[in-house]
Write a protein that holds these residues in place. Structure first.
Motif, mmCIF file in Angstrom:
data_model
loop_
_atom_site.group_PDB
_atom_site.id
_atom_site.type_symbol
_atom_site.label_atom_id
_atom_site.label_comp_id
_atom_site.label_asym_id
_atom_site.label_seq_id
_atom_site.Cartn_x
_atom_site.Cartn_y
_atom_site.Cartn_z
ATOM 1 N N THR A 362 -1.998 4.025 -11.364
ATOM 2 C CA THR A 362 -3.041 3.680 -10.412
ATOM 3 C C THR A 362 -2.582 4.084 -9.012
ATOM 4 O OG1 THR A 362 -2.105 1.457 -10.426
ATOM 5 C CG2 THR A 362 -4.085 1.803 -11.735
ATOM 6 N N PRO A 363 -3.456 4.037 -8.010
ATOM 7 C CA PRO A 363 -3.059 4.426 -6.650
ATOM 8 C C PRO A 363 -1.948 3.542 -6.093
ATOM 9 C CG PRO A 363 -5.438 4.433 -6.844
ATOM 10 C CD PRO A 363 -4.908 3.814 -8.109
ATOM 11 N N ALA A 364 -1.273 4.096 -5.087
ATOM 12 C CA ALA A 364 -0.201 3.375 -4.389
ATOM 13 C C ALA A 364 -0.497 3.386 -2.901
ATOM 14 C CB ALA A 364 1.151 4.021 -4.671
ATOM 15 N N PHE A 365 -0.234 2.270 -2.226
ATOM 16 C CA PHE A 365 -0.498 2.125 -0.804
ATOM 17 C C PHE A 365 0.775 1.670 -0.103
ATOM 18 C CE2 PHE A 365 -4.330 1.124 -3.216
ATOM 19 C CZ PHE A 365 -5.247 2.031 -2.684
ATOM 20 N N SER A 366 1.038 2.246 1.077
ATOM 21 C CA SER A 366 2.240 1.917 1.845
ATOM 22 C C SER A 366 1.845 1.318 3.193
ATOM 23 C CB SER A 366 3.085 3.177 2.070
ATOM 24 O OG SER A 366 3.468 3.751 0.844
ATOM 25 N N PHE A 367 2.661 0.350 3.637
ATOM 26 C CA PHE A 367 2.401 -0.332 4.901
ATOM 27 C C PHE A 367 3.719 -0.473 5.663
ATOM 28 C CE2 PHE A 367 -0.770 -1.579 1.873
ATOM 29 C CZ PHE A 367 -1.960 -1.508 2.587
ATOM 30 N N THR A 368 3.666 -0.153 6.955
ATOM 31 C CA THR A 368 4.832 -0.267 7.821
ATOM 32 C C THR A 368 4.477 -1.130 9.022
ATOM 33 O OG1 THR A 368 4.267 1.682 9.145
ATOM 34 C CG2 THR A 368 5.577 2.047 7.141
ATOM 35 N N ARG A 369 5.489 -1.438 9.831
ATOM 36 C CA ARG A 369 5.254 -2.251 11.021
ATOM 37 C C ARG A 369 4.714 -1.417 12.175
ATOM 38 N NH1 ARG A 369 11.125 -4.469 12.427
ATOM 39 N NH2 ARG A 369 9.930 -5.596 14.028
ATOM 40 N N GLY A 370 4.717 -0.083 12.013
ATOM 41 C CA GLY A 370 4.318 0.785 13.122
ATOM 42 C C GLY A 370 2.880 0.617 13.565
ATOM 43 N N LEU A 371 1.954 0.321 12.649
ATOM 44 C CA LEU A 371 0.539 0.234 13.014
ATOM 45 C C LEU A 371 0.198 -1.068 13.733
ATOM 46 C CD1 LEU A 371 -1.097 1.944 9.923
ATOM 47 C CD2 LEU A 371 -1.203 2.686 12.301
ATOM 48 N N THR A 372 1.123 -2.005 13.764
ATOM 49 C CA THR A 372 0.913 -3.212 14.567
ATOM 50 C C THR A 372 2.000 -3.358 15.630
ATOM 51 O OG1 THR A 372 2.004 -4.458 12.784
ATOM 52 C CG2 THR A 372 -0.399 -4.523 12.860
ATOM 53 N N ALA A 373 2.695 -2.248 15.931
ATOM 54 C CA ALA A 373 3.732 -2.250 16.962
ATOM 55 C C ALA A 373 3.087 -1.995 18.324
ATOM 56 C CB ALA A 373 4.790 -1.198 16.663
ATOM 57 N N GLY A 374 3.801 -2.269 19.371
ATOM 58 C CA GLY A 374 3.267 -2.049 20.714
ATOM 59 C C GLY A 374 4.259 -2.461 21.793
ATOM 60 N N PRO A 375 3.810 -2.464 23.056
ATOM 61 C CA PRO A 375 2.446 -2.104 23.457
ATOM 62 C C PRO A 375 2.119 -0.625 23.289
ATOM 63 C CG PRO A 375 3.819 -2.451 25.384
ATOM 64 C CD PRO A 375 4.641 -2.858 24.199
ATOM 65 N N ALA A 376 3.131 0.266 23.331
ATOM 66 C CA ALA A 376 2.855 1.681 23.074
ATOM 67 C C ALA A 376 2.578 1.868 21.591
ATOM 68 C CB ALA A 376 4.028 2.537 23.517
ATOM 69 N N ALA A 377 1.519 2.627 21.296
ATOM 70 C CA ALA A 377 1.147 2.888 19.904
ATOM 71 C C ALA A 377 2.146 3.892 19.327
ATOM 72 C CB ALA A 377 -0.270 3.421 19.820
ATOM 73 N N VAL A 378 3.083 3.402 18.526
ATOM 74 C CA VAL A 378 4.132 4.255 17.968
ATOM 75 C C VAL A 378 4.114 4.128 16.451
ATOM 76 C CG1 VAL A 378 5.607 4.149 19.995
ATOM 77 C CG2 VAL A 378 5.825 2.406 18.238
#
Length: 463
Positions: A362-378
Motif C-alpha cells: 500500500t502507499p507510504a507517507f513520510s512526515f518531518t519536522r520541517g513543515l512546521t519549523a520556523g519562523p523561516a520556512a525551511v
C-alpha cells in the motif's frame, strides 16, 4: 533440505574441476540420504533449552523489565526397515520438529496523549528549549529579507478544527506511552517485551528397491512446514514486524543401472517447491477505516494499512503482502565408463524454474519536522517543528504508491558434459573435460515484461 538424521553422506566440492557440475562459479554440495535395510532401526532425540538457564538482557535490565521467557525444543525420530524382504524393498522415514520462543524488546518513541490532541507545549529539545510549532499554511514573504516566514500556533497548540481527519484516526494506532522517556524530549517512552514463536516440522520418506545386482532405484519425499509468528507490541495492525509461513517440499526419483562391471548409468528426476509468504499485522484491514476514501483504497494493491514514517518517532509501517511460490523441476543423466586407466563420464541435465512473484504494498507517507519549523520556512530544522505536528496538519514531506506486476516467470536451463579422468601413474591423474551450458531467457506467462531493443528505430525520430 532433509533433516540431519536423514543424511548418510555429504560432499562439498570447493572448486569446479569436475565437468559434471555447473551453473555455479563456486562450490557444489552433494548429499546422499539414508535408505532402509533388511533390519529394523530407529532413533529418538530431543534437545531442550529455556530461559531458566539464561540471563536477562542488558536492555531489559535498563528498562526494569523481567527476563522474558525463551523456549527451544528440537525433537525427532527415525525409523527404517524392510517393506518386502524377498523383493528387496525397504523404507526409511524421519521426522524433526522445532518449537521456539525467541524473546525481543521493543523500545520506541510514541506521541504523548497531549501531542495526540495537538498540544506541543511540553515536549522540548534536548537542551530544554521549547520546540515552537509553526503553521505551514501561513507562509508569507519575509519582510526583513529573502525567503518565506510562518506564524507560530498560539500556545504551541494546534486547534482541533485544524487536525486532519485521517491523521486523527491514524494517531490512535500508536500505543500509549508507558515510561517517562528521556528528559525534555520524551523520546523512548514506550517499552514492551515479547517473543517470536517459531514452529518447524520436517518429514522425510525414502523407499529403496534393489531389484537385482544390475538395477536399483529409490524415491524420496521431503516436506517441511515453517511458521514464524511475530509478537504484538502495538496492536491495531500497526506493528512493524511481520509473521511468515513457508511451506516447501522436494521429491526425487533415481535409477541406477550397471549393465556390466565397467558401465554405470544413473538417472534422476527431481521436483521442488517453496512458497514464501509474509503476513502483515494489518493484512485484511481496509484503509477506509482510517478515513481514506473508498475510491482511493480500491487502487491500493494490498489490503493492508498504508505506511507512515515520522522523523524522531517510531514508524507505523508494515504494508506488504508477499506471496512468492518458487518451483524447480529437473531431469538428468550421468553415465560412467571405465576403460583401463581412463574413467570417462558424460551426461546432461535439463531444468525448469518457475517464479511467481506477488509483492504488493500500500502507499507510504513520510512526515518531518520541517513543515512546521520556523519562523523561516525551511525543509529541515533541529530546534523547531515536530513531525507529529506536521502529520496532524496533513502536511507530508513525501510518499509513494507503488504498483508492481504479479509476474509468472519461467526459465529453462540445459547442460551437457564430457570428462576423461586419466590415471597416468600413482602420482598423477589428469582431469580433462568440457561442459556446455545454455541458460535460456526468462519468459513471462502473460507477457507482462518489457525489454529495450537498441536496434529498433525510434518511431518518434521521424515525427
Amino acid at each position: 533440505s532433509p533433516s540431519v538424521d536423514s543424511v548418510q553422506e555429504m560432499n562439498i566440492q570447493r572448486n569446479q574441476f569436475d565437468a559434471q557440475f555447473g551453473k555455479s562459479d563456486g562450490s557444489a554440495v552433494n548429499m546422499i540420504t539414508r535408505g532402509g535395510s533388511n533390519n529394523w532401526h530407529g532413533s529418538v532425540f530431543n534437545f531442550l533449552r529455556n530461559n531458566n538457564l539464561d540471563a536477562n538482557s542488558w536492555a531489559n535490565n535498563r528498562s526494569g523489565l523481567r527476563r522474558p521467557s525463551f523456549q527451544r525444543n528440537q525433537f525427532g525420530a527415525t525409523f527404517s526397515g524392510p517393506i518386502w524382504r524377498e523383493k528387496k524393498l525397504f523404507f526409511f522415514t524421519a521426522y524433526e520438529g522445532r518449537r521456539e520462543g525467541n524473546p525481543g524488546t521493543n523500545i520506541s518513541s510514541v506521541p504523548t496523549s497531549a501531542q495526540r490532541a495537538g498540544d506541543f507545549s511540553n515536549p522540548r529539545n534536548a537542551n530544554g528549549s521549547l520546540s515552537m510549532i509553526y503553521d505551514p499554511f501561513t507562509n508569507m514573504p519575509n519582510p526583513n529579507g529573502a525567503g518565506l516566514v510562518r506564524s507560530p500556533f498560539p500556545g504551541n497548540v494546534i486547534p482541533p478544527s485544524r487536525i486532519d481527519p485521517v491523521a486523527a484516526k491514524v494517531i490512535q494506532l500508536f500505543p500509549a506511552s508507558n515510561t517517562p522517556g528521556d528528559n525534555f524530549t520524551f523520546q523512548r517512552n514506550f517499552v514492551a517485551a515479547g517473543k517470536t514463536v517459531t514452529n518447524n516440522d520436517r518429514l522425510d520418506l525414502r523407499i529403496d528397491w534393489a531389484r537385482n545386482e544390475k538395477m536399483s532405484m529409490f524415491g524420496r519425499l521431503t516436506k517441511a512446514w515453517q511458521e514464524n509468528v511475530a509478537p504484538v507490541f502495538f496492536g491495531n495492525g500497526a506493528d512493524t514486524n511481520f509473521s511468515d509461513v513457508n511451506p516447501r517440499h522436494q521429491a526425487v526419483i533415481g535409477i541406477t543401472l550397471t549393465p556390466s562391471p565397467t558401465w554405470v548409468l544413473n538417472f534422476l528426476v527431481g521436483s521442488g517447491r517453496w512458497r514464501e509468504n509474509q503476513v502483515s499485522p494489518s493484512q485484511g484491514l481496509n484503509a477506509t477505516a482510517l478515513g481514506f476514501p473508498a475510491s482511493l483504497v480500491s487502487q491500493f494493491q494490498a489490503q493492508t494499512y498504508p505506511g507512515f514514517s515520522f522523523e524522531n518517532y517510531t514508524a507505523l509501517n508494515n504494508r506488504r503482502f508477499l506471496n512468492v511460490p518458487r518451483e524447480t523441476h529437473n531431469l538428468q543423466a550421468n553415465i560412467t565408463k571405465e576403460l583401463g586407466s581412463h574413467s570417462v563420464k558424460f551426461g546432461w541435465i535439463t531444468e525448469l524454474a518457475r517464479l511467481n512473484n506477488t509483492d504488493f504494498n500500500t502507499p507510504a507517507f513520510s512526515f518531518t519536522r520541517g513543515l512546521t519549523a520556523g519562523p523561516a520556512a525551511v525543509a529541515a530544522s533541529t530546534t523547531s517543528g515536530d513531525a507529529i505536528a506536521s502529520f496532524l496538519l496533513g502536511t507530508g514531506s513525501g510518499g509513494s504508491a507503488p504498483i508492481n506486476a504479479a509476474t509468472a516467470v519461467t526459465a529453462m536451463y540445459h547442460g551437457a558434459y564430457f570428462q576423461d579422468s586419466w590415471r597416468v601413474n600413482r602420482r598423477l591423474t589428469l582431469h580433462m573435460g568440457v561442459r556446455y551450458e545454455l541458460q535460456q531467457a526468462r519468459t513471462e506467462r502473460y507477457n507482462r515484461q518489457n525489454n529495450f531493443d537498441f536496434t529498433v528505430v525510434n518511431p518518434l525520430s521521424q515525427q
